[in-house]
Write an enzyme that holds these catalytic residues in place. Structure first.
Site, short mmCIF file in Angstrom:
data_model
loop_
_atom_site.label_atom_id
_atom_site.label_comp_id
_atom_site.label_asym_id
_atom_site.label_seq_id
_atom_site.Cartn_x
_atom_site.Cartn_y
_atom_site.Cartn_z
N GLU A 1 0.86 -1.18 0.00
CA GLU A 1 0.00 0.00 0.00
C GLU A 1 0.90 1.23 0.00
O GLU A 1 1.80 1.35 0.84
CB GLU A 1 -0.89 0.00 1.25
N HIS B 1 -11.40 -1.65 2.42
CA HIS B 1 -12.01 -1.33 3.72
C HIS B 1 -11.82 0.14 4.11
O HIS B 1 -12.33 0.55 5.15
CB HIS B 1 -11.39 -2.23 4.79
C1 NOJ Z 1 -3.94 1.70 5.92
C2 NOJ Z 1 -5.03 0.75 6.31
O1 NOJ Z 1 -5.63 0.24 5.15
C3 NOJ Z 1 -5.99 1.52 7.18
O2 NOJ Z 1 -7.18 0.82 7.43
C4 NOJ Z 1 -5.26 1.85 8.46
O3 NOJ Z 1 -6.08 2.70 9.25
C5 NOJ Z 1 -3.94 2.57 8.19
N1 NOJ Z 1 -3.20 2.02 7.09
C6 NOJ Z 1 -3.06 2.48 9.40
O4 NOJ Z 1 -2.61 1.16 9.57
#
Ligand code: NOJ
Length: 572
Positions: free
Chosen positions: A265, A341
């Site tokens: 990500e 999500h």
């Molecule tokens: C990205 C995640 O997808 C999200 O749900 C989370 O709040 C943040 N990173 C922190 O881990």
């Protein structure tokens, strides 16, 4: 068979994301769990997905629903036991489905024993696992960065008399990747899961692990773009100087020793980062989640960030998607997503969740799945589940949403109705309501009281109903997922955008050797002429898939698209 070498076969697969808390509750405690997932593996097999990405299931105090981990090698008791995990993994493998775990190692929980020790004294051996800084001369925090969930990224730690850094909530302290021991801890926990047989990782905010240290050992201020002390600092931390070095080390130490599938990500990722990180020979990960297309419906530079709404201009979407398609062609690999999500439901965001709900859900799926890259389906997307608009903040559970509401309606003086409008449009709980399995109590998700209310439309939109209807969104996804396995052009074809300036029609071709497919999508609720360029309009075309009844042979010269129509044609 597509003729792809075995190492490349993953490119034919579609990934399905499970948010375990909201997927299926087997024991009536109102929280989804691992046996619940195991009980739904036939459903996933019927959809045809090749990989599951499972959001975190580790021990956690749940300040951020599991993205704050207090023990990386333990299953959270609310989700089950390690034996439940082993049974789930075996069930997936028996069905030919791989499992990608969520690896959250930019930060951990403040309840992790590393942090508990670290915060106790400056001389504790774990102190160097985290990032500490002294206050400024006037006692204010070390720099002006604002955390993702509001407030400063710096939290005071009384026992050591210094601040620690947390890019997300104060219960998510950032780990110090400069410390080789921290990196070895991460590699060890990755090996633990890989040795158990998992097939890879989705890596949470992985491009934030290297921080932009100055020579004097401090972190720079973010540029001042608005009134007040706190400023957005993410741009500085999302491409730190040692990122590629750390990922390269992770690859050598861990990933090269197992057959893994990885996706990082990467908020604010540039195409250059995309190319560097996903290059098949010199990169470290298989794919990245970039965010550019997720930012197009917010007002750039607005202090409210993602909550400052703006309608999507389709031309911006074309520009962004095409840039990533072109830049990574042959030298990297895209991930394709509209949903997860953290995002609202695509059918509400980019389609029409009332009159044309089914048509627009299928159109968006067609549009996405024919781009080059690996498609991700987030639970419920395959049913065309829409957003929800709870009338009061009391029904919401997400920390980001709750903190936004508090700050917006408090110090920023925004009217509650306006803040709620942003939450209805962009809030993360849109995606986190229980998966609607049936028209039964709580959408068939639990026999108890769900941790967050069931979807108010579960009576009409649910898996049971979709499985009984051959025309459902579910079966349409199944056809797209199956097509990818037998059409090499869908995997490897070169992408070319048509009609870059058209405000309503998104059209592109994918070509491989002598085979070309044309994808034409109407992003609006009105009929629209496709207006294809002459070189395409003059060709003959055979219908491949679409969300309206079959056209057989289609005359491209005078093609009119119906509301939210998607058509994929083979050019002959
Ligand atoms: C990205 C995640 O997808 C999200 O749900 C989370 O709040 C943040 N990173 C922190 O881990």
């Amino acid at each position: 068979m597509t003729g792809l070498p075995p190492a490349q076969r993953w490119k034919q697969d579609t990934v399905y994301q499970i948010y375990p808390r909201s997927f299926c509750d087997s024991n009536g405690d109102g929280i989804g769990d691992l046996p619940g997932i195991t009980g739904k593996l036939d459903y996933l097999q019927a959809l045809g997905v090749g990989v599951v990405w499972l959001s975190p299931i580790y021990a956690s105090p749940n300040d951020d629903n599991g993205y704050d981990i207090s023990d990386y090698q333990a299953i959270s008791p609310e989700f089950g036991t390690m034996a439940d995990f082993d049974a789930m993994l075996a069930g997936m493998h028996a069905r030919g489905i791989k499992l990608m775990m969520d690896l959250v190692v930019n930060h951990c929980s403040d309840e992790h024993h590393w942090f508990q020790q670290a915060r106790s004294s400056r001389s504790n051996p774990y102190h160097g696992y985290f990032l500490w800084a002294e206050p400024q001369a006037d006692g204010s925090p070390p720099n002006n960065w604002e955390a993702a969930f509001q407030g400063s990224v710096w939290e005071w730690n009384e026992p050591t008399g210094e601040f620690y850094l947390h890019m997300f909530s104060r219960k998510q302290p950032d780990l110090n990747w400069e410390n080789p021991q921290v990196r070895q801890e991460v590699y060890a926990l990755m090996r633990f899961w890989l040795d158990k047989g998992v097939d890879g990782f989705r890596m949470d905010v992985i491009n934030m692990i290297s921080k932009p240290w100055k020579a004097d050992g401090t972190l720079p201020d973010a540029p001042v773009v608005r009134e007040g002390f706190l400023q957005p600092g993410f741009a500085l931390t999302c491409n730190g100087p040692r990122l590629n070095e750390f990922l390269g080390e992770m690859r050598r130490e861990v990933l090269d020793h197992y057959p893994t599938l990885t996706v990082g990500e990467a908020p604010m990722a540039t195409v250059q980062q995309g190319r560097d990180i996903t290059h098949p020979q010199t990169g470290s990960l298989n794919m990245l989640f970039q965010f550019e297309h997720m930012d197009l419906d917010s007002q750039p530079g607005n202090p409210l960030g993602k909550w400052a709404l703006k309608p999507l201009d389709l031309r911006d979407l074309k520009h962004t998607m095409s840039r990533w398609q072109d830049a990574l062609y042959g030298v990297g690999w895209n991930s394709l997503y509209l949903s997860n999500h953290d995002q609202p439901r695509p059918v509400s965001r980019f389609g029409d969740d009332e009159r044309y709900r089914v048509e627009s859900a299928k159109m968006l799926a067609t549009w996405l799945h024919f781009h080059q890259g690996t498609p991700y389906v987030y639970q419920g997307e395959e049913l065309g589940v829409p957003n929800v608009a709870f009338p009061g903040i009391g029904d919401y559970r997400d920390i980001e949403t709750l903190n936004f509401y508090q700050v917006a309606t408090g110090q920023r003086g925004i009217a509650p109705e306006e803040a709620l409008r942003s939450i209805h449009t962009k809030g993360r709980d849109n995606a986190r309501l229980p998966m609607p399995w049936s028209a039964g109590l709580h959408g068939g998700f639990t026999s108890g009281t769900p941790w967050i209310a069931a979807h108010p439309r579960a009576g009409q939109i649910n898996a049971e109903k979709a499985l009984a209807d051959p025309d459902s969104v579910f079966y349409y996804y199944r056809r797209l997922i199956a097509l990818r396995k037998r059409l090499p052009v869908m995997v490897d074809g070169r992408y070319t955008l048509l009609l870059p300036d058209h405000p309503q029609v998104y059209a592109y071709t994918r070509c491989l050797d002598d085979k070309c497919v044309l994808v034409v999508c109407n992003f609006g609720a009105t009929e629209v002429p496709a207006d294809l360029p002459d070189h395409t309009a003059s060709r003959k075309a055979e219908w491949l898939i679409g969300n309206y009844p079959n056209h057989a042979r289609v005359a491209l010269g005078n093609l009119t698209l119906r509301p939210y129509e998607a058509l994929v044609l083979e050019l002959i």
